[in-house]
Design an enzyme around this catalytic site. Sequence first.
Site, mmCIF file in Angstrom:
data_model
loop_
_atom_site.group_PDB
_atom_site.id
_atom_site.type_symbol
_atom_site.label_atom_id
_atom_site.label_comp_id
_atom_site.label_asym_id
_atom_site.label_seq_id
_atom_site.Cartn_x
_atom_site.Cartn_y
_atom_site.Cartn_z
ATOM 1 N N THR B 141 12.621 5.617 26.369
ATOM 2 C CA THR B 141 11.249 5.138 26.399
ATOM 3 C C THR B 141 11.237 3.648 26.064
ATOM 4 O OG1 THR B 141 10.453 7.266 25.668
ATOM 5 C CG2 THR B 141 8.943 5.411 25.438
ATOM 6 N N HIS B 194 8.349 11.191 19.252
ATOM 7 C CA HIS B 194 8.314 12.594 19.686
ATOM 8 C C HIS B 194 7.067 12.832 20.531
ATOM 9 C CE1 HIS B 194 7.658 17.030 19.150
ATOM 10 N NE2 HIS B 194 8.841 16.945 19.718
#
Lengths: 267, 267
Positions: B141, B194
């Site tokens: 990411t 997360h």
Amino acid sequence: MPAVLVVHGGAWAIPDELAAASVSGVKAAACDGFSVLKKGGSALDAVEAAVRSLEDNNVFNAGHGAVLNSEGEVELDAIIMDGKTLGSGAVSSVKNIANPVSLARAVMEKTDHVMLTSRGANLFAESIVREDFNAKWAHDTVGAVAVDSDGNVACATSTGGIRNKMVGRVGDSPVIGCGGYADNFSGAVSCTGHGESILKVTLARLVISYMEQGKSVEEASERALKYMGDRVHGAGGAIVVTPSGQWAATFTTERMAWAAVEKDTLW
Amino acid sequence: MPAVLVVHGGAWAIPDELAAASVSGVKAAACDGFSVLKKGGSALDAVEAAVRSLEDNNVFNAGHGAVLNSEGEVELDAIIMDGKTLGSGAVSSVKNIANPVSLARAVMEKTDHVMLTSRGANLFAESIVREDFNAKWAHDTVGAVAVDSDGNVACATSTGGIRNKMVGRVGDSPVIGCGGYADNFSGAVSCTGHGESILKVTLARLVISYMEQGKSVEEASERALKYMGDRVHGAGGAIVVTPSGQWAATFTTERMAWAAVEKDTLW
């Protein structure tokens, strides 16, 4: 703690000839959901039952007719969220599923993820073999919010999306914070209206934010819908409940089919 | 108005042997994005350039290696948002795309929708034939936020998701209000960590909400990350800028690779 359940059947310019059937449809769904609460069921079970009732009601299909994407297929989106744990499940662009809200709940309860899309979501549906997912048709945007007698809130939203949408288009409905949001620390919201506008202002989360700033459910809903109108020129509607049983059904479209049940009163 | 650009390369327990390369990768991307701002370019162009730089950097691929879903395939998610207009584009579960952030921008600029998923998103990519979408591999990411000299903010986030994820799993990255949010009236945020936890608390929108309540960028980020830790036991990170040039890079994971450029200073 007084249990409350509020449902909507979509906010748009509902034509006169459909208005009565829409109203009786949302009232029936509100009663279906509230009967779960009355038996001591959870807010989560209640919003699922109410949305299944709306998904199963041909009125909310016949209204728009089957809403097809640009390839002539039906793709459905749904979300469910448990305000107690923030447990969340969502599916987008699934096909041939009668009750996407129940598939969303299965994503929440049977996977480590919260959102599955397209073929993956359908593969998952096949893997868990629940017959009641099988189906034939699309429907309007429908939704429910509830608070149970323990003060737990939940929301659910389900839709066939907009006519002639691009293949794979995801609207607001399956998006956490946009089509719905639920947190016991604030409340639960389910939204409907122009999906792309709702996404841009994260409408459900915006309503919650205003409530966290001390606004009433009505003020928070009105202010969030006004922001959406002013900022991105979109119209829509929202239903809201708080853990203490306050509720509202607000919209800036011409009409929104909605109903609410509180104690023994059906609004 | 001082232009600022902040980037991240993912918040996780980055191992020592990757830390130096991660830091130089985010610094290079921050400079790539800032060079757009320096030439008078928009915040939107700057975040796209910074995220493309990160998407193209093998460091952020070699780190996790190619992140595969449970069928052994790569599925990518990305978002981009223009704080001036709330124009938004997102793609989820796309395959064989080198720069998902640029495909997300094409969704924003060339369609009436804001989010496309799976096969539909790939069909759209083929239809607009931009060679620079073609690619081979996945990445961590990564994200960027920027404010340009006119005070316009923008965000972009791009990811290969988590290892061995279910087919069709959508994380927070392409979800408006979760992986990113941008509004000139408040600021721009890009998140990492997360995914399922970020979705449950709509982390980007939560940071913005705290800022709207008068918190500083640091306080808002810390408070939002703490809420996510307390409420759903998730860790992550966020980068933030405001229209007036305040910025922060905050995380509750062990590490987060980040860099910022402001005037002629590289942080």
